[in-house]
Design an enzyme around this catalytic site. Sequence first.
Site, PDB file in Angstrom:
ATOM      1  CG  ASP A 190     -36.740   4.737   8.405  1.00 28.77           C
ATOM      2  OD1 ASP A 190     -37.053   4.656   9.604  1.00 28.77           O
ATOM      3  OD2 ASP A 190     -35.657   5.180   8.013  1.00 28.77           O
ATOM      4  CB  THR A 230     -34.317   8.964  10.528  1.00 28.17           C
ATOM      5  OG1 THR A 230     -34.981   9.299  11.741  1.00 28.17           O
ATOM      6  CG2 THR A 230     -33.034   9.756  10.403  1.00 28.17           C
ATOM      7  CG  PHE A 234     -25.094   3.398  17.894  1.00 28.17           C
ATOM      8  CD1 PHE A 234     -25.889   3.960  18.877  1.00 28.17           C
ATOM      9  CD2 PHE A 234     -25.688   2.970  16.716  1.00 28.17           C
ATOM     10  CE1 PHE A 234     -27.258   4.100  18.685  1.00 28.17           C
ATOM     11  CE2 PHE A 234     -27.052   3.108  16.515  1.00 28.17           C
ATOM     12  CZ  PHE A 234     -27.837   3.678  17.503  1.00 28.17           C
ATOM     13  CG  ASP A 285     -36.253   9.095  15.626  1.00 25.31           C
ATOM     14  OD1 ASP A 285     -35.203   8.507  15.937  1.00 25.31           O
ATOM     15  OD2 ASP A 285     -36.300  10.030  14.829  1.00 25.31           O
ATOM     16  NE  ARG A 341     -38.017   5.679  22.378  1.00 26.84           N
ATOM     17  CZ  ARG A 341     -36.923   6.415  22.444  1.00 26.84           C
ATOM     18  NH1 ARG A 341     -35.946   6.191  21.581  1.00 26.84           N
ATOM     19  NH2 ARG A 341     -36.804   7.354  23.340  1.00 26.84           N
TER      20      ARG A 341
END
Length: 1105
Positions: free
Chosen positions: A409, A411, A516, A652, A765
């Site tokens: 990953d 982040t 969210f 991202d 994405r």
Amino acid sequence: MFRRSLNRFCAGEEKRVGTRTVFVGNHPVSETEAYIAQRFCDNRIVSSKYTLWNFLPKNLFEQFRRIANFYFLIIFLVQVTVDTPTSPVTSGLPLFFVITVTAIKQGYEDCLRHRADNEVNKSTVYIIENAKRVRKESEKIKVGDVVEVQADETFPCDLILLSSCTTDGTCYVTTASLDGESNCKTHYAVRDTIALCTAESIDTLRAAIECEQPQPDLYKFVGRINIYSNSLEAVARSLGPENLLLKGATLKNTEKIYGVAVYTGMETKMALNYQGKSQKRSAVEKSINAFLIVYLFILLTKAAVCTTLKYVWQSTPYNDEPWYNQKTQKERETLKVLKMFTDFLSFMVLFNFIIPVSMYVTVEMQKFLGSFFISWDKDFYDEEINEGALVNTSDLNEELGQVDYVFTDKTGTLTENSMEFIECCIDGHKYKGVTQEVDGLSQTDGTLTYFDKVDKNREELFLRALCLCHTVEIKTNDAVDGATESAELTYISSSPDEIALVKGAKRYELLHTLNFDAVRRRMSVIVKTQEGDILLFCKGADSAVFPRVQNHEIELTKVHVERNAMDGYRTLCVAFKEIAPDDYERINRQLIEAKMALQDREEKMEKVFDDIETNMNLIGATAVEDKLQDQAAETIEALHAAGLKVWVLTGDKMETAKSTCYACRLFQTNTELLELTTKTIEESERKEDRLHELLIEYRKKLLHEFPKSTRSFKKAWTEHQEYGLIIDGSTLSLILNSSQDSSSNNYKSIFLQICMKCTAVLCCRMAPLQKAQIVRMVKNLKGSPITLSIGDGANDVSMILESHVGIGIKGKEGRQAARNSDYSVPKFKHLKKLLLAHGHLYYVRIAHLVQYFFYKNLCFILPQFLYQFFCGFSQQPLYDAAYLTMYNICFTSLPILAYSLLEQHINIDTLTSDPRLYMKISGNAMLQLGPFLYWTFLAAFEGTVFFFGTYFLFQTASLEENGKVYGNWTFGTIVFTVLVFTVTLKLALDTRFWTWINHFVIWGSLAFYVFFSFFWGGIIWPFLKQQRMYFVFAQMLSSVSTWLAIILLIFISLFPEILLIVLKNVRRRSARRNLSCRRASDSLSARPSVRPLLLRTFSDESNVL
């Protein structure tokens, strides 16, 4: 169990549709209706596997499911039922030892679980019964009971919050024991029960809760509470995760709360979450099974050969029935086929020790004890979180040394997930630095029709959106009781981005929050101003916000967003819209109906959210910096040098992720990037045709650069142009879900060919499910490469569970990833030592252990096989029964266990500093056919030397001064002595890292064998029918020729190994000498440079290009 199942299916319609009804306080909601108490499970937690009465049968059943254990059980039964040459003790005792050791280990672990369960089940809780606080044990809680919980206490079951000591009915909870998140979460009571703050008032409540049946997701809950009163009809309120207090969580900063139990015992979310994950198997286990099949084939071949040759030998009448061994009448009448089958089984029993039953116990102990070295490694300790590495699965230690692909990953894994607000954009104007109300610094991106600051009202609207559209909570830490004005404020949020953006807001009434999630990639709030205006503020990813705003507003902000993404910043777009009062009434009604739904609540709420978040007005965007983790770049460089392919899977934007990949050196300045993104595909009207063209073009380019004749692609990376691939989620969906016509049915195979030729891949994405799909796709490649996934958030759990090895980062997005992983470490940089040092050593140790076990057992049985050619295939054992039994249990077990735990054939610092060493063991190199054949032929050579060396020694008629002749048990004892000393000294020759433990177990095992042989042959044992070993060992060692023969045979057996070691040392020294000469010449010819390192690097690379 039957009653519970019957109750589940027959307790009314609510049960059948997957819901349950809970009566608060177990009171009937109406005095006129009959109340029937429902049956739910009690509140006992049972994490143990066994009970006192089922331990023996259940444990034995599980152990005999293992092939080797079941095989030895069959052999033991054959020895008991058929007249075999060896005693049943020879196979029964080792099997009993293995079963007993494993049972004791599992029983001890289960005893610890029982003790932990009792501590929880016997803890004290307070129940409200008849308006009084009643003290009970936790296991006595029933569904429907009202429980009182004090500050800093742990919730004993899953509770619905009814009221708290605060006036607004809120409480603060930490869930560190569930998901590792130490921040306080706010939970709410429904407004109709807030005032019930005493035992007397809470006992008057008449209500029924309808909720879903237990399910393990910690963050989902659907239900409603129907509150009854004397004068009014029932009032229904929706219940969600914010109303549910989970077992295992702790009450903080709240004096006390009252809650009603909805899930108890093994139906709580905590209990459902800690049930086992799917079992992962390492490549070494598969190799062991393959070797077992080979050795089983060798065993069957030996038994078949001996059986055949026995009847060939007996074809001569004199050999079949010699005068000194006449057959009985029963033996003459026995069918020949039956006699042949019995003989075949007898030979199977005689040679059965070629299958190493004790190897499984040794491997289990090596994995279990070896896993502590990871937990004890001080280099994995992180002072910030005050934690080190954690091993959740010890079965995969050696798999850390076989990784081919690393999926990471971005982040929180490559980056710190610690956000710093950098700049913002309002209607295309960039605001950077400290912006004041009057004289803000404004810049413009792109070609705009105006150049001044944006209108002040738009600035205020933008800042208002940032202050209101969030989930930040404010926690007050009072320095002194009552001093609220000077209290210290702490911001608490589910997202670190929001803490970086928010300062606070007090003048607005929050009406609704549209939360969210990873699918929507945005959140919204509906607020009401003091003037009565109703506004919706929305923020989220550009891909989620741009399609929902006016088209003419996008261009002003899009340039700014793309430029910030290329700089490596995380961007958020902000939008708003005004809601008319009539529209709000409709929206409010739709939201309440969706929240009250018991079935498909999430789908209904998502549809309402989509309808609300349309026709918005774009205000601007923010840029937040997420710093790269310490030593992340060095770690990726080391993994790349070790021959591992690193893929970054992130949700991202492509520009942001690409910038991070350059910063962490996944992409080098000379890496040529191949893009398969929406932007490159949308150049054509038909996307699939354009995608097919790009795939064919990239494949041709890569096949030209890396021809198929390349023997080692890993080594070819540094010799050719490096390529990197960038793909986004929508293009990946197009590849995986392409139509099955002639032009697109091979998309996936072409894509995989491209990926295999690229040194690095960036997937942006990505949805969580797509991450798992990528891992699964690579796992199923030809050759079954070993995959490793590393991440820190809940969205990484799917790929962590999918990969062969899952690593969780103990990050700021909770501990979901760490809880579901096989290993967890504090930082990404720790992956370097975990793989290059620990993984390398674990694999080398266990590979040597496996090969050594098969080697020493073939050395053990081969003389027994050769002996049959000299005893008329009469199934006469060469070794005494005590030696057969003790060989694997006592004489040769501890040295290899110590070796497999402590061996360091290469220093740890060297392994870490030279990643190329990792390539030498990749591909399961030490357990391939070549090394296996080497060990097998070595065992065959040594076994032959043992037997025929002793055989030629016995050609002398007398070996003693008094003329006595040695018998067959002396012959077997000499062979066995040479065997034990040779295989033990072979391990001593292989040992490179000596400790006092190695010395103790190696020399101690040899001393124990000598002592045992003297002891076993020095006493007349009353329980033995035949004293065939009496004084054999002592008398054997009284002969000088025997001493010389033993020493000579040991030397001859080990001579090939000694010669090989000498040759390796000579080659190693010459290589070191050549390397030092080369370095000396390079240092003399090198010119000193004072240019900065970064400038020097770029200049040199530019010259190369």
